[in-house]
Design a protein around this motif. Structure first.
Motif, PDB file in Angstrom:
ATOM      1  N   LEU A 211      38.179  45.637  48.287  1.00  0.00           N
ATOM      2  CA  LEU A 211      38.420  44.405  47.548  1.00  0.00           C
ATOM      3  C   LEU A 211      37.849  44.516  46.144  1.00  0.00           C
ATOM      4  CD1 LEU A 211      39.611  41.562  47.868  1.00  0.00           C
ATOM      5  CD2 LEU A 211      37.364  40.785  48.610  1.00  0.00           C
ATOM      6  N   LEU A 212      38.729  44.430  45.143  1.00  0.00           N
ATOM      7  CA  LEU A 212      38.327  44.466  43.743  1.00  0.00           C
ATOM      8  C   LEU A 212      38.199  43.046  43.202  1.00  0.00           C
ATOM      9  CD1 LEU A 212      39.425  47.393  44.215  1.00  0.00           C
ATOM     10  CD2 LEU A 212      40.170  47.358  41.835  1.00  0.00           C
ATOM     11  N   PRO A 213      37.586  42.885  42.027  1.00  0.00           N
ATOM     12  CA  PRO A 213      37.519  41.542  41.444  1.00  0.00           C
ATOM     13  C   PRO A 213      38.906  40.983  41.145  1.00  0.00           C
ATOM     14  CG  PRO A 213      35.962  43.028  40.371  1.00  0.00           C
ATOM     15  CD  PRO A 213      36.823  43.879  41.246  1.00  0.00           C
ATOM     16  N   VAL A 214      39.024  39.667  41.225  1.00  0.00           N
ATOM     17  CA  VAL A 214      40.228  38.970  40.792  1.00  0.00           C
ATOM     18  C   VAL A 214      40.028  38.629  39.323  1.00  0.00           C
ATOM     19  CG1 VAL A 214      41.666  36.925  41.075  1.00  0.00           C
ATOM     20  CG2 VAL A 214      40.712  38.069  43.093  1.00  0.00           C
ATOM     21  N   PHE A 215      40.826  39.214  38.457  1.00  0.00           N
ATOM     22  CA  PHE A 215      40.624  39.065  37.023  1.00  0.00           C
ATOM     23  C   PHE A 215      40.844  37.618  36.590  1.00  0.00           C
ATOM     24  CE2 PHE A 215      42.173  43.414  37.821  1.00  0.00           C
ATOM     25  CZ  PHE A 215      41.051  44.107  37.420  1.00  0.00           C
ATOM     26  N   GLY A 216      39.982  37.156  35.691  1.00  0.00           N
ATOM     27  CA  GLY A 216      40.071  35.780  35.238  1.00  0.00           C
ATOM     28  C   GLY A 216      39.418  34.809  36.195  1.00  0.00           C
ATOM     29  N   ASP A 217      38.703  35.332  37.178  1.00  0.00           N
ATOM     30  CA  ASP A 217      38.100  34.494  38.203  1.00  0.00           C
ATOM     31  C   ASP A 217      36.931  33.692  37.628  1.00  0.00           C
ATOM     32  OD1 ASP A 217      37.504  33.391  40.610  1.00  0.00           O
ATOM     33  OD2 ASP A 217      36.945  35.241  41.620  1.00  0.00           O
ATOM     34  N   VAL A 218      36.639  32.559  38.259  1.00  0.00           N
ATOM     35  CA  VAL A 218      35.513  31.729  37.874  1.00  0.00           C
ATOM     36  C   VAL A 218      34.365  32.042  38.832  1.00  0.00           C
ATOM     37  CG1 VAL A 218      34.692  29.384  37.497  1.00  0.00           C
ATOM     38  CG2 VAL A 218      37.096  29.940  37.088  1.00  0.00           C
ATOM     39  N   ASP A 219      33.447  32.896  38.378  1.00  0.00           N
ATOM     40  CA  ASP A 219      32.261  33.224  39.176  1.00  0.00           C
ATOM     41  C   ASP A 219      32.626  33.742  40.567  1.00  0.00           C
ATOM     42  OD1 ASP A 219      29.511  33.489  39.332  1.00  0.00           O
ATOM     43  OD2 ASP A 219      29.270  31.575  40.329  1.00  0.00           O
ATOM     44  N   GLN A 220      33.703  34.555  40.653  1.00  0.00           N
ATOM     45  CA  GLN A 220      34.154  35.179  41.907  1.00  0.00           C
ATOM     46  C   GLN A 220      34.572  34.150  42.962  1.00  0.00           C
ATOM     47  OE1 GLN A 220      31.630  38.331  43.407  1.00  0.00           O
ATOM     48  NE2 GLN A 220      30.938  38.900  41.367  1.00  0.00           N
ATOM     49  N   TYR A 221      34.947  32.982  42.520  1.00  0.00           N
ATOM     50  CA  TYR A 221      35.310  31.926  43.472  1.00  0.00           C
ATOM     51  C   TYR A 221      36.616  32.247  44.192  1.00  0.00           C
ATOM     52  CZ  TYR A 221      36.527  27.314  45.270  1.00  0.00           C
ATOM     53  OH  TYR A 221      36.880  26.276  46.094  1.00  0.00           O
ATOM     54  N   THR A 222      37.671  32.563  43.430  1.00  0.00           N
ATOM     55  CA  THR A 222      38.956  32.861  44.067  1.00  0.00           C
ATOM     56  C   THR A 222      38.933  34.203  44.790  1.00  0.00           C
ATOM     57  OG1 THR A 222      39.777  33.728  41.950  1.00  0.00           O
ATOM     58  CG2 THR A 222      40.295  31.451  42.476  1.00  0.00           C
ATOM     59  N   LYS A 223      38.086  35.148  44.338  1.00  0.00           N
ATOM     60  CA  LYS A 223      37.918  36.398  45.075  1.00  0.00           C
ATOM     61  C   LYS A 223      37.373  36.088  46.468  1.00  0.00           C
ATOM     62  CE  LYS A 223      35.235  40.684  45.210  1.00  0.00           C
ATOM     63  NZ  LYS A 223      34.180  41.489  44.553  1.00  0.00           N
ATOM     64  N   GLY A 224      36.470  35.118  46.548  1.00  0.00           N
ATOM     65  CA  GLY A 224      35.934  34.721  47.845  1.00  0.00           C
ATOM     66  C   GLY A 224      36.997  34.123  48.747  1.00  0.00           C
ATOM     67  N   LEU A 225      37.887  33.327  48.173  1.00  0.00           N
ATOM     68  CA  LEU A 225      38.982  32.767  48.967  1.00  0.00           C
ATOM     69  C   LEU A 225      39.894  33.870  49.496  1.00  0.00           C
ATOM     70  CD1 LEU A 225      40.031  29.696  46.772  1.00  0.00           C
ATOM     71  CD2 LEU A 225      38.563  29.698  48.787  1.00  0.00           C
ATOM     72  N   PHE A 226      40.211  34.839  48.636  1.00  0.00           N
ATOM     73  CA  PHE A 226      41.054  35.969  49.029  1.00  0.00           C
ATOM     74  C   PHE A 226      40.367  36.778  50.131  1.00  0.00           C
ATOM     75  CE2 PHE A 226      43.446  39.935  47.282  1.00  0.00           C
ATOM     76  CZ  PHE A 226      44.373  39.819  48.312  1.00  0.00           C
ATOM     77  N   ARG A 227      39.056  36.996  49.961  1.00  0.00           N
ATOM     78  CA  ARG A 227      38.306  37.753  50.966  1.00  0.00           C
ATOM     79  C   ARG A 227      38.312  37.031  52.319  1.00  0.00           C
ATOM     80  NH1 ARG A 227      33.637  37.727  48.554  1.00  0.00           N
ATOM     81  NH2 ARG A 227      32.961  35.852  49.624  1.00  0.00           N
ATOM     82  N   ASP A 228      38.172  35.708  52.293  1.00  0.00           N
ATOM     83  CA  ASP A 228      38.185  34.934  53.535  1.00  0.00           C
ATOM     84  C   ASP A 228      39.489  35.154  54.312  1.00  0.00           C
ATOM     85  OD1 ASP A 228      35.751  33.956  52.769  1.00  0.00           O
ATOM     86  OD2 ASP A 228      36.501  32.012  52.090  1.00  0.00           O
ATOM     87  N   VAL A 229      40.601  35.128  53.589  1.00  0.00           N
ATOM     88  CA  VAL A 229      41.905  35.284  54.246  1.00  0.00           C
ATOM     89  C   VAL A 229      42.065  36.710  54.775  1.00  0.00           C
ATOM     90  CG1 VAL A 229      44.398  35.134  53.938  1.00  0.00           C
ATOM     91  CG2 VAL A 229      42.904  33.487  52.798  1.00  0.00           C
ATOM     92  N   LEU A 230      41.662  37.713  53.980  1.00  0.00           N
ATOM     93  CA  LEU A 230      41.776  39.109  54.426  1.00  0.00           C
ATOM     94  C   LEU A 230      40.928  39.347  55.669  1.00  0.00           C
ATOM     95  CD1 LEU A 230      41.671  41.083  51.046  1.00  0.00           C
ATOM     96  CD2 LEU A 230      43.631  40.804  52.569  1.00  0.00           C
ATOM     97  N   ALA A 231      39.727  38.769  55.691  1.00  0.00           N
ATOM     98  CA  ALA A 231      38.835  38.963  56.830  1.00  0.00           C
ATOM     99  C   ALA A 231      39.419  38.389  58.119  1.00  0.00           C
ATOM    100  CB  ALA A 231      37.472  38.341  56.547  1.00  0.00           C
ATOM    101  N   ALA A 232      40.230  37.355  57.976  1.00  0.00           N
ATOM    102  CA  ALA A 232      40.848  36.734  59.145  1.00  0.00           C
ATOM    103  C   ALA A 232      42.198  37.348  59.492  1.00  0.00           C
ATOM    104  CB  ALA A 232      41.018  35.234  58.901  1.00  0.00           C
ATOM    105  N   SER A 233      42.656  38.326  58.700  1.00  0.00           N
ATOM    106  CA  SER A 233      43.968  38.929  58.923  1.00  0.00           C
ATOM    107  C   SER A 233      43.815  40.222  59.729  1.00  0.00           C
ATOM    108  CB  SER A 233      44.649  39.212  57.585  1.00  0.00           C
ATOM    109  OG  SER A 233      43.987  40.266  56.905  1.00  0.00           O
ATOM    110  N   SER A 234      44.875  41.023  59.739  1.00  0.00           N
ATOM    111  CA  SER A 234      44.872  42.275  60.494  1.00  0.00           C
ATOM    112  C   SER A 234      44.132  43.399  59.779  1.00  0.00           C
ATOM    113  CB  SER A 234      46.314  42.726  60.766  1.00  0.00           C
ATOM    114  OG  SER A 234      47.008  42.937  59.543  1.00  0.00           O
ATOM    115  N   VAL A 235      43.766  43.205  58.503  1.00  0.00           N
ATOM    116  CA  VAL A 235      43.049  44.232  57.750  1.00  0.00           C
ATOM    117  C   VAL A 235      41.585  43.835  57.599  1.00  0.00           C
ATOM    118  CG1 VAL A 235      45.127  44.857  56.479  1.00  0.00           C
ATOM    119  CG2 VAL A 235      43.546  43.210  55.486  1.00  0.00           C
ATOM    120  N   THR A 236      40.756  44.826  57.287  1.00  0.00           N
ATOM    121  CA  THR A 236      39.320  44.598  57.106  1.00  0.00           C
ATOM    122  C   THR A 236      38.958  44.813  55.646  1.00  0.00           C
ATOM    123  OG1 THR A 236      38.852  45.374  59.348  1.00  0.00           O
ATOM    124  CG2 THR A 236      37.014  45.319  57.797  1.00  0.00           C
TER     125      THR A 236
END
Length: 365
Positions: A211-236
């Motif tokens: 997982l790389l940074p989401v460019f233009g993110d506000v303090d990694q907030y949307t990266k955290g949302l993306f990470r949450d979804v990936l963690a609950a999906s079929s990938v790690t």
């Protein structure tokens, strides 16, 4: 001979500086590189019963590589001996011109000299080929070889590279997105990402995603949302402490087992706009969020999944209690709450004065 010795000292000085700059990361990279060598040695055709001596490793700062290699040989099931204990060891080393060639493959003449040794049947040798460090990463490359003293055969060798990145500073945890906007958007944007991922037919090729940074993110907030979804999906999702795709590709090339895909994106929009203000003071807002996200295969750079995810939802902010309702009808009260006391008093006083005046004006004379 003198020139080769000077080159060795300069290389060692640069290696020491890089090791000092890299600190713990450099030590970790070195240990991991030697661990890779141990795994390779365990599967080599070096006989387990034949003694192996380790020659001086070129550019080896403080003999750290040599010390780790002794442990690695034993852990790989081989027999490690201290060649320097043999009476001929020092004399042979003095005869050898340690130039750049000796860091690579020992020639037959050199191996013949070591044939006088009684303790060693195989020689393990090599060099620290690269040791680089800066504020972001440490790179360690160790090149090793093993040759038979008796047959002059090169029986094993390899180049073992490890790169470690320094972690970025942790986010402060403060974001400028209003709470009511986040409340309206978080679940919806997660659901939209999850729905898009589930519909992908190619994503099954990825198991672990860096997982790389989401460019233009506000303090990694949307990266955290993306990470949450990936963690609950079929990938790690995997954190490699990398900041760019170039760093991630190098990390995967040097350690393919770390992950098999990269996830990154661009944060495009988040906010809320006023849609309507009702008579009672209730305000209707429309919250929105938009992200462009990708997952690419690490080895081939094929795009396994790509989507522009949007979500919008209306929410209301209205008067809470009688005071907010009163301020809606009389906006000046919000700036000067004391008016709720003295304005009625002035009105009452004015009415009293008016009543007294009317009474005086209508008195019978």
């Amino acid at each position: 001979m003198k020139r080769a010795f000077i080159v060795f000292l300069v290389a060692a000085a640069f290696a020491a500086a890089a090791l000092a700059q890299g600190g713990d990361l450099a030590v970790l990279a070195l240990k991991d590189a030697v661990e890779d060598a141990r795994v390779s040695l365990a599967g080599s055709k070096i006989p387990a019963s034949e003694p192996v001596a380790i020659l001086p490793i070129a550019n080896d700062v403080e003999a750290r590589v040599a010390g780790l290699l002794k442990n690695a040989l034993v852990a790989a099931g081989k027999t490690c001996v201290e060649g320097k204990e043999d009476p001929m060891w020092g004399a042979i080393l003095k005869e050898i011109e340690w130039d750049e060639r000796k860091e690579d493959i020992l020639d037959a003449a050199t191996l013949d000299k070591f044939g006088k040794l009684k303790s060693a049947k195989y020689l393990l040798y090599g060099c620290v080929r690269r040791l680089a460090a800066d504020a972001r990463y440490v790179l360690m490359e160790v090149e090793l070889h093993c040759s038979s003293v008796a047959t002059k055969e090169h029986v094993w060798g390899g180049s073992f590279v490890r790169r470690h990145y320094a972690p970025d500073a942790d986010p402060e945890g403060k974001i400028e997105i209003p709470d009511e906007v986040r409340t309206a958007l978080v679940k919806g944007i997660r659901d939209e990402i999850a729905k898009s991922l589930a519909a992908s037919r190619k994503l099954g090729a990825a198991k672990k995603v860096a997982l790389l940074p989401v460019f233009g993110d506000v303090d990694q907030y949307t990266k955290g949302l993306f990470r949450d979804v990936l963690a609950a999906s079929s990938v790690t999702p995997v954190n490699l402490d990398v900041a760019t795709r170039a760093e991630a590709r190098l990390a995967l090339r040097e350690g393919a087992k770390l992950a098999d895909a990269l996830a990154y994106g661009v944060f495009r929009d988040i906010g809320a706009s006023l849609v309507e203000t009702k008579a009672g003071g209730e305000k209707i807002y429309r919250a929105r969020m938009e992200m462009q996200l990708w997952i690419e295969k690490g080895a081939s750079r094929e795009i396994l999944w790509s989507d522009t995810v949007r979500f919008a939802k209306e929410f209301s902010l209205g008067p809470r209690g009688w005071w907010d309702t009163l301020c809606h009808y009389f906006p000046s009260l919000a700036d000067s709450p004391a008016r709720i006391v003295w304005v009625p008093l002035v009105i009452v006083l004015a009415l009293v004065v008016l009543a007294m005046f009317l009474r005086a004006a209508t008195r019978v004379r």
